[in-house]
Design a protein around this motif. Structure first.
Motif, PDB file in Angstrom:
ATOM      1  N   TYR A 163       0.836  -1.202   0.000  1.00  0.00           N
ATOM      2  CA  TYR A 163       0.000   0.000   0.000  1.00  0.00           C
ATOM      3  C   TYR A 163       0.874   1.256   0.000  1.00  0.00           C
ATOM      4  N   GLN A 165       3.749   1.427  -1.278  1.00  0.00           N
ATOM      5  CA  GLN A 165       4.330   1.512  -2.612  1.00  0.00           C
ATOM      6  C   GLN A 165       3.397   2.265  -3.572  1.00  0.00           C
ATOM      7  N   VAL A 166       2.097   2.026  -3.435  1.00  0.00           N
ATOM      8  CA  VAL A 166       1.148   2.758  -4.270  1.00  0.00           C
ATOM      9  C   VAL A 166       1.288   4.258  -4.015  1.00  0.00           C
ATOM     10  N   GLY A 167       1.396   4.615  -2.741  1.00  0.00           N
ATOM     11  CA  GLY A 167       1.568   6.018  -2.393  1.00  0.00           C
ATOM     12  C   GLY A 167       2.806   6.608  -3.053  1.00  0.00           C
ATOM     13  N   ALA A 169       4.416   5.445  -5.695  1.00  0.00           N
ATOM     14  CA  ALA A 169       4.316   5.407  -7.156  1.00  0.00           C
ATOM     15  C   ALA A 169       3.498   6.570  -7.696  1.00  0.00           C
TER      16      ALA A 169
ATOM     17  N   LEU B  57      10.707   3.537  -8.786  1.00  0.00           N
ATOM     18  CA  LEU B  57      10.397   3.012  -7.455  1.00  0.00           C
ATOM     19  C   LEU B  57      11.612   2.379  -6.804  1.00  0.00           C
ATOM     20  N   PRO B  75       9.415   8.308  -8.542  1.00  0.00           N
ATOM     21  CA  PRO B  75       8.290   8.138  -9.459  1.00  0.00           C
ATOM     22  C   PRO B  75       7.651   9.474  -9.831  1.00  0.00           C
ATOM     23  N   PHE B  82       1.946   3.214 -12.771  1.00  0.00           N
ATOM     24  CA  PHE B  82       2.049   1.768 -12.551  1.00  0.00           C
ATOM     25  C   PHE B  82       0.698   1.063 -12.452  1.00  0.00           C
ATOM     26  N   PHE B  84       0.190  -2.490 -10.692  1.00  0.00           N
ATOM     27  CA  PHE B  84       1.009  -3.472  -9.988  1.00  0.00           C
ATOM     28  C   PHE B  84       0.492  -4.894 -10.169  1.00  0.00           C
ATOM     29  N   SER B  88      -2.891  -4.135  -5.568  1.00  0.00           N
ATOM     30  CA  SER B  88      -2.677  -3.156  -4.500  1.00  0.00           C
ATOM     31  C   SER B  88      -3.779  -2.110  -4.405  1.00  0.00           C
ATOM     32  N   PHE B  90      -6.774  -0.308  -2.253  1.00  0.00           N
ATOM     33  CA  PHE B  90      -6.982  -0.070  -0.821  1.00  0.00           C
ATOM     34  C   PHE B  90      -8.339  -0.653  -0.414  1.00  0.00           C
ATOM     35  N   TRP B  92      -9.985  -0.327   2.138  1.00  0.00           N
ATOM     36  CA  TRP B  92     -10.813   0.570   2.955  1.00  0.00           C
ATOM     37  C   TRP B  92     -11.399   1.706   2.128  1.00  0.00           C
ATOM     38  N   PHE B 105      -3.312  11.563  -5.247  1.00  0.00           N
ATOM     39  CA  PHE B 105      -1.931  11.561  -4.768  1.00  0.00           C
ATOM     40  C   PHE B 105      -1.058  12.460  -5.634  1.00  0.00           C
ATOM     41  N   ARG B 149      -7.061   3.236 -12.334  1.00  0.00           N
ATOM     42  CA  ARG B 149      -6.326   4.152 -11.465  1.00  0.00           C
ATOM     43  C   ARG B 149      -5.113   4.724 -12.189  1.00  0.00           C
TER      44      ARG B 149
END
Ligand SMILES: Nc1ncnc2c1ncn2[C@@H]1O[C@H](COP(=O)(O)OP(=O)(O)OP(=O)(O)O)[C@@H](O)[C@H]1O
Ligand SMILES: [Mg+2]
Lengths: 260, 269
Positions: A163, A165-167, A169, B57, B75, B82, B84, B88, B90, B92, B105, B149
């Motif tokens: 998780y 890593q997603v941040g 990336a 990364l 990145p 990416f 993955f 990956s 979330f 929640w 982000f 995403r």
């Protein structure tokens, strides 16, 4: 499709019915045993009062505004203690989780604080804060603080690397990592900490009231039993149990993650 | 100028520990704008490592990665986004929030992220699942959310790690066709890791074959047939020849790896 949908549904309903039937049976068994113990010569009424005396006493209690004032004090103490413990625990947990060294140092201390029989320290709370509501609130808040802080640190520090890593990336800011990733991933664990905290609060408040206070339901119980008004004492315990059940239910409802 | 250049890249894990492991060894690779490159190779040969390094990364142990001529140090999702291998997502966050999370982000406003998320979810065929949570989705659906995403950023380069792994043939082909078309229209480039020979050939302008660990580039094969391609391409002689060739190559590398592992474990005994 409707068949496959209704079948598990029906099974669930049937299982629920069985569970409630069993609970009812257990309750009846307890009441039956009570009635039997009340028959002459079995158990002294000083230990186990007449069931009817307790129910009478209970209806009287529920009808009295004095009882509800005392109950209000107890509930207020519980809510205040929980709020303090939750805010303090979450904040400390968050701050402590930021430094790896600090977190590693704090974790065992907090776990130890959680295990420690804090009841031993209650006299000190009375000394420091006095016999009023403050000592009950402080004592219960300290008790609940440990598991809440501990779970918050553990949760925030055991976030799955994928998780994070997603941040990285997608270029998340550290604020976004904290609030969108870490708190999200740690939520189940933090909520578990809060649930533990909420039950500790209810136990500690009552305990503190029993051990030394001038108000609250715990105090009422203590008064009744010291005057050998056993039926009153039983009835108050019953009321207290009902109130804590309601509080616990509300907490459980509030502290359940959406996706769980 | 090439979009992305990988120059004499070496990546090691656990440098200066007893577990030091050479994952990629002296790799040279260039990706042109709008190009579709597939990477195929034995499991554990360093494909994901290479892809992660291309996107910033992982830092190279030696050598360099450049995007538009500028060394990649971290990145930048608007350059390279990416998808993955393990999705990956979330758990929640709802599907829609997940699809918009990359953009959030990257600094976009909530409104922009949500509208892009909707658009991309519709594109990957999950329009009606925005309110759900990932656990209510199948593996293939979760993969599509991860694709949405990444697409939401409209990156110049899409770095995808086995993005269709959990999809059935039909969905995989439809989604691949759509993806290849819209990326082609926008001039976006793709690097895609795959274990499927057919996939490696069908989508690719160029196929990169990696050898068993330490990962090197064993061969680069250009597939001249212009894209977008019709399904009939798979029945052509060129396709079949390529398929046989790739199959043999992978056999050789797989055997090399097996022999090396056998001899090294024998040495331990
Ligand atoms: N974070 C890490 N730390 C240490 N070793 C790693 C790490 N990530 C990968 N490796 C090792 O590096 C090698 C290459 O891994 P990588 O994930 O790049 O392989 P891959 O080609 O993507 O494999 P697969 O096809 O199974 O996904 C493997 O031997 C793996 O065990
Ligand atoms: Mg991989």
């Amino acid at each position: 499709m409707p068949i496959t949908l209704t079948r598990p549904g029906r099974r669930v309903v049937r299982r629920q019915a069985t569970i409630w039937a069993l609970r009812l049976a257990l309750l009846l068994a307890v009441l039956g045993a009570w009635r039997y113990a009340n028959t002459a010569g079995e158990v002294s009424p000083l230990i186990l009062p007449q069931l009817s005396a307790v129910t009478d006493s209970f209806t009287q209690l529920v009808g009295s505004s004095h009882t509800w004032q005392q109950a209000g004090i107890t509930v207020l103490e519980m809510l205040a203690a929980f709020t303090i413990a939750a805010v303090g625990g979450l904040l400390c947990g968050f701050l402590l989780s930021r430094g790896p060294v600090i977190a590693r140092t704090a974790e065992p201390l907090l776990a130890w604080g959680y295990m420690f029989p804090l009841a031993l320290l209650y006299p000190l709370f009375l000394l420091w804060v006095g016999v009023g509501m403050g000592s009950k609130i402080a004592y219960a808040a300290v008790g609940a603080f440990f598991p809440i802080t501990y779970n918050t640190i553990r949760g925030l520090r055991s976030v799955d690397a994928k998780y994070l890593q997603v941040g990285r990336a997608f270029g998340a800011s550290s604020l976004q990592v904290d609030f969108n990733i870490k708190f999200g991933a740690a939520r189940p664990m933090i909520l578990a900490g809060l649930r533990i905290g909420s039950s500790i609060v209810t136990i500690f408040v009552v305990l503190a009231e029993l051990l030394g206070s001038q108000k609250g339901l715990g105090h009422e119980i203590e008064q009744a039993s010291s005057r050998l008004m056993i039926a009153d004492s039983y009835a108050t315990v019953l009321l207290l149990i009902l109130i804590t059940i309601v509080l616990q239910r509300v907490m459980e409802r509030l502290l359940r993650a959406k996706h769980e | 100028m090439s979009l992305l250049t990988v120059d004499n890249l070496t990546v090691k894990y656990g440098v200066d520990t007893k577990d030091e492991l050479l994952a990629c060894h002296e790799i040279d690779l260039t990706i042109e704008g709008g190009e579709f490159v597939t990477i195929i190779g034995p499991s554990g040969c360093g494909k994901s490592t290479l892809l992660h390094t291309m996107g910033g990364l992982i830092s190279p142990t030696d050598g360099a990665v450049r995007f538009d001529g500028v060394p990649v140090t971290k990145p930048n999702p608007r350059n390279a986004a990416f998808v993955f291998q393990d999705y990956s997502l979330f758990p929640w966050k709802s599907v829609e929030e997940n699809a918009g999370m990359g953009l959030r982000f990257a600094g976009a406003s909530k409104a922009e992220a949500m509208s892009q998320a909707k658009t991309q979810l519709e594109f990957v065929g999950l329009k009606d699942f925005g309110e759900r949570y990932p656990r209510a989705l199948s593996g293939g659906m979760q993969q599509r959310v991860a694709i949405a995403r990444a697409l939401a950023l409209e990156p110049k380069l899409l770095l995808m790690d086995e993005p269709f792994g959990a999809l059935d043939e039909q969905t995989r082909r439809n989604l691949g066709t759509d993806l290849s078309r819209i990326l082609g229209e926008a001039g976006q480039a793709v690097v895609m890791i795959t274990h499927s020979l057919d996939e490696a050939i069908f989508w690719a302008d160029r196929i990169v074959v990696m050898s068993a660990r330490p990962g090197r580039i064993a061969e680069e094969i250009t597939v001249e047939t212009p894209r977008p391609r019709q399904l009939e391409f798979m029945t052509t002689k060129r396709f079949q020849d390529l398929r046989v060739h790739l199959f043999e190559q992978l056999e050789v590398h797989q055997r090399d790896a097996a022999e090396r592992d056998a001899s090294s474990s024998a040495a331990v005994v």
